[in-house]
Design a protein around this motif. Structure first.
Motif, PDB file in Angstrom:
ATOM      1  N   ARG A   1     -13.956 -41.882 -49.567  1.00  0.00           N
ATOM      2  CA  ARG A   1     -14.960 -40.573 -49.301  1.00  0.00           C
ATOM      3  C   ARG A   1     -13.587 -38.888 -49.973  1.00  0.00           C
ATOM      4  NH1 ARG A   1     -17.965 -42.209 -44.130  1.00  0.00           N
ATOM      5  NH2 ARG A   1     -19.502 -43.988 -45.179  1.00  0.00           N
ATOM      6  N   SER A   2     -13.925 -38.269 -50.495  1.00  0.00           N
ATOM      7  CA  SER A   2     -13.815 -36.823 -50.052  1.00  0.00           C
ATOM      8  C   SER A   2     -13.255 -36.259 -48.557  1.00  0.00           C
ATOM      9  CB  SER A   2     -13.981 -35.469 -51.007  1.00  0.00           C
ATOM     10  OG  SER A   2     -15.027 -36.065 -52.120  1.00  0.00           O
ATOM     11  N   THR A   3     -11.810 -35.605 -48.989  1.00  0.00           N
ATOM     12  CA  THR A   3     -10.874 -35.980 -47.708  1.00  0.00           C
ATOM     13  C   THR A   3     -10.927 -34.287 -47.640  1.00  0.00           C
ATOM     14  OG1 THR A   3      -9.290 -35.641 -48.996  1.00  0.00           O
ATOM     15  CG2 THR A   3      -9.779 -38.048 -47.935  1.00  0.00           C
ATOM     16  N   PRO A   4     -11.023 -33.690 -46.674  1.00  0.00           N
ATOM     17  CA  PRO A   4     -10.436 -32.366 -46.032  1.00  0.00           C
ATOM     18  C   PRO A   4      -9.253 -31.761 -46.289  1.00  0.00           C
ATOM     19  CG  PRO A   4     -11.193 -33.630 -44.397  1.00  0.00           C
ATOM     20  CD  PRO A   4     -10.954 -34.121 -45.519  1.00  0.00           C
ATOM     21  N   VAL A   5      -8.596 -30.872 -46.556  1.00  0.00           N
ATOM     22  CA  VAL A   5      -7.155 -30.279 -46.618  1.00  0.00           C
ATOM     23  C   VAL A   5      -6.333 -31.053 -45.352  1.00  0.00           C
ATOM     24  CG1 VAL A   5      -7.833 -28.203 -48.366  1.00  0.00           C
ATOM     25  CG2 VAL A   5      -7.207 -27.926 -45.741  1.00  0.00           C
ATOM     26  N   ASN A   6      -5.155 -30.784 -45.359  1.00  0.00           N
ATOM     27  CA  ASN A   6      -3.991 -30.672 -44.032  1.00  0.00           C
ATOM     28  C   ASN A   6      -4.535 -32.174 -43.913  1.00  0.00           C
ATOM     29  OD1 ASN A   6      -2.268 -28.814 -45.630  1.00  0.00           O
ATOM     30  ND2 ASN A   6      -3.448 -28.334 -43.917  1.00  0.00           N
ATOM     31  N   SER A   7      -5.321 -33.701 -44.762  1.00  0.00           N
ATOM     32  CA  SER A   7      -5.935 -34.188 -43.337  1.00  0.00           C
ATOM     33  C   SER A   7      -3.932 -35.627 -43.615  1.00  0.00           C
ATOM     34  CB  SER A   7      -7.057 -35.158 -44.070  1.00  0.00           C
ATOM     35  OG  SER A   7      -7.754 -33.690 -44.016  1.00  0.00           O
ATOM     36  N   LEU A   8      -4.401 -36.959 -42.561  1.00  0.00           N
ATOM     37  CA  LEU A   8      -3.762 -38.086 -42.553  1.00  0.00           C
ATOM     38  C   LEU A   8      -4.452 -38.967 -43.206  1.00  0.00           C
ATOM     39  CD1 LEU A   8      -1.311 -39.745 -42.560  1.00  0.00           C
ATOM     40  CD2 LEU A   8      -1.640 -39.769 -40.011  1.00  0.00           C
ATOM     41  N   LEU A   9      -4.734 -39.937 -43.606  1.00  0.00           N
ATOM     42  CA  LEU A   9      -5.866 -40.435 -44.283  1.00  0.00           C
ATOM     43  C   LEU A   9      -5.207 -42.443 -44.185  1.00  0.00           C
ATOM     44  CD1 LEU A   9      -7.043 -39.140 -47.011  1.00  0.00           C
ATOM     45  CD2 LEU A   9      -8.808 -39.555 -45.731  1.00  0.00           C
ATOM     46  N   ALA A  10      -5.912 -43.068 -43.143  1.00  0.00           N
ATOM     47  CA  ALA A  10      -5.385 -44.322 -42.829  1.00  0.00           C
ATOM     48  C   ALA A  10      -6.113 -45.276 -42.729  1.00  0.00           C
ATOM     49  CB  ALA A  10      -3.871 -44.649 -42.041  1.00  0.00           C
ATOM     50  N   GLY A  11      -6.268 -46.054 -42.997  1.00  0.00           N
ATOM     51  CA  GLY A  11      -6.628 -47.855 -42.829  1.00  0.00           C
ATOM     52  C   GLY A  11      -8.099 -48.042 -43.879  1.00  0.00           C
TER      53      GLY A  11
ATOM     54  N   ILE B   1      -9.620 -35.079 -53.246  1.00  0.00           N
ATOM     55  CA  ILE B   1      -8.082 -35.427 -52.841  1.00  0.00           C
ATOM     56  C   ILE B   1      -7.886 -33.707 -52.188  1.00  0.00           C
ATOM     57  CG2 ILE B   1      -6.235 -36.104 -51.152  1.00  0.00           C
ATOM     58  CD1 ILE B   1      -8.259 -38.528 -51.593  1.00  0.00           C
ATOM     59  N   GLY B   2      -8.006 -33.072 -50.961  1.00  0.00           N
ATOM     60  CA  GLY B   2      -7.502 -31.900 -50.380  1.00  0.00           C
ATOM     61  C   GLY B   2      -5.997 -31.843 -50.551  1.00  0.00           C
ATOM     62  N   ASP B   3      -5.619 -30.938 -50.885  1.00  0.00           N
ATOM     63  CA  ASP B   3      -4.305 -30.304 -50.699  1.00  0.00           C
ATOM     64  C   ASP B   3      -3.437 -30.332 -49.607  1.00  0.00           C
ATOM     65  OD1 ASP B   3      -4.531 -29.354 -52.933  1.00  0.00           O
ATOM     66  OD2 ASP B   3      -4.762 -27.155 -52.177  1.00  0.00           O
ATOM     67  N   GLY B   4      -2.513 -31.224 -49.508  1.00  0.00           N
ATOM     68  CA  GLY B   4      -0.968 -31.523 -48.214  1.00  0.00           C
ATOM     69  C   GLY B   4      -1.699 -32.746 -47.695  1.00  0.00           C
ATOM     70  N   CYS B   5      -2.631 -33.761 -47.806  1.00  0.00           N
ATOM     71  CA  CYS B   5      -2.992 -35.096 -47.944  1.00  0.00           C
ATOM     72  C   CYS B   5      -2.679 -35.651 -47.703  1.00  0.00           C
ATOM     73  CB  CYS B   5      -4.603 -35.404 -48.101  1.00  0.00           C
ATOM     74  SG  CYS B   5      -5.425 -34.226 -47.745  1.00  0.00           S
TER      75      CYS B   5
END
Length: 132
Positions: A104-114, A90-94
């Motif tokens: 799944r791995s996430t990019p930095v500063n992302s909003l993840l939902a669902g 989980i990237g920084d600032g998520c």
């Protein structure tokens, strides 16, 4: 030292209803305002991370090794009921929304939902910060 850490993990689970793996490295300013039902089996959690209740962070499969477990970056916010599972980062600032399933791995500063979580635009708020 490992047996003492495991003993304290179980005492914490029975007293407070939260399970944190004894091998999980946790950075400074870690905050859990409501701990009930939270399970943390991550490899590491960065600094300035906020995790709410009923969150699960761990492996996809039942195993006792630390391979296959998530790594959480710095300045991450995980809302109630979210599940973060698998060998992911989980990237920084998520920000992870309530009841989302992140696998799944996430990019930095992302909003993840669902379910499964999708990356949504995270709007920057001028002159406002979620964390110090």
């Amino acid at each position: 030292m490992q047996p003492i850490a495991k003993l304290l993990t179980w005492i914490n689970f029975f007293l407070f209803g939260v399970e944190i793996a004894s091998n999980c490295e946790i950075g400074s300013h870690f905050y859990m305002p409501h701990v009930s039902g939270t399970v943390i089996g991550a490899i590491s959690i960065g600094h300035h991370v906020v995790i709410y209740h009923q969150v699960t962070i761990g492996a996809k499969e039942i195993m006792f090794e630390y391979e296959g477990r998530p790594t959480v970056g710095n300045h991450v916010f995980i809302a109630s009921g979210a599940k973060v599972i698998g060998d992911i980062t989980i990237g920084d600032g998520c920000v992870i929304a309530a009841n989302s399933v992140v696998n799944r791995s996430t990019p930095v500063n992302s909003l993840l939902a669902g379910v499964p979580a999708k990356v949504l635009p995270l709007k920057k708020m001028p002159n406002a910060r979620l964390f110090n």
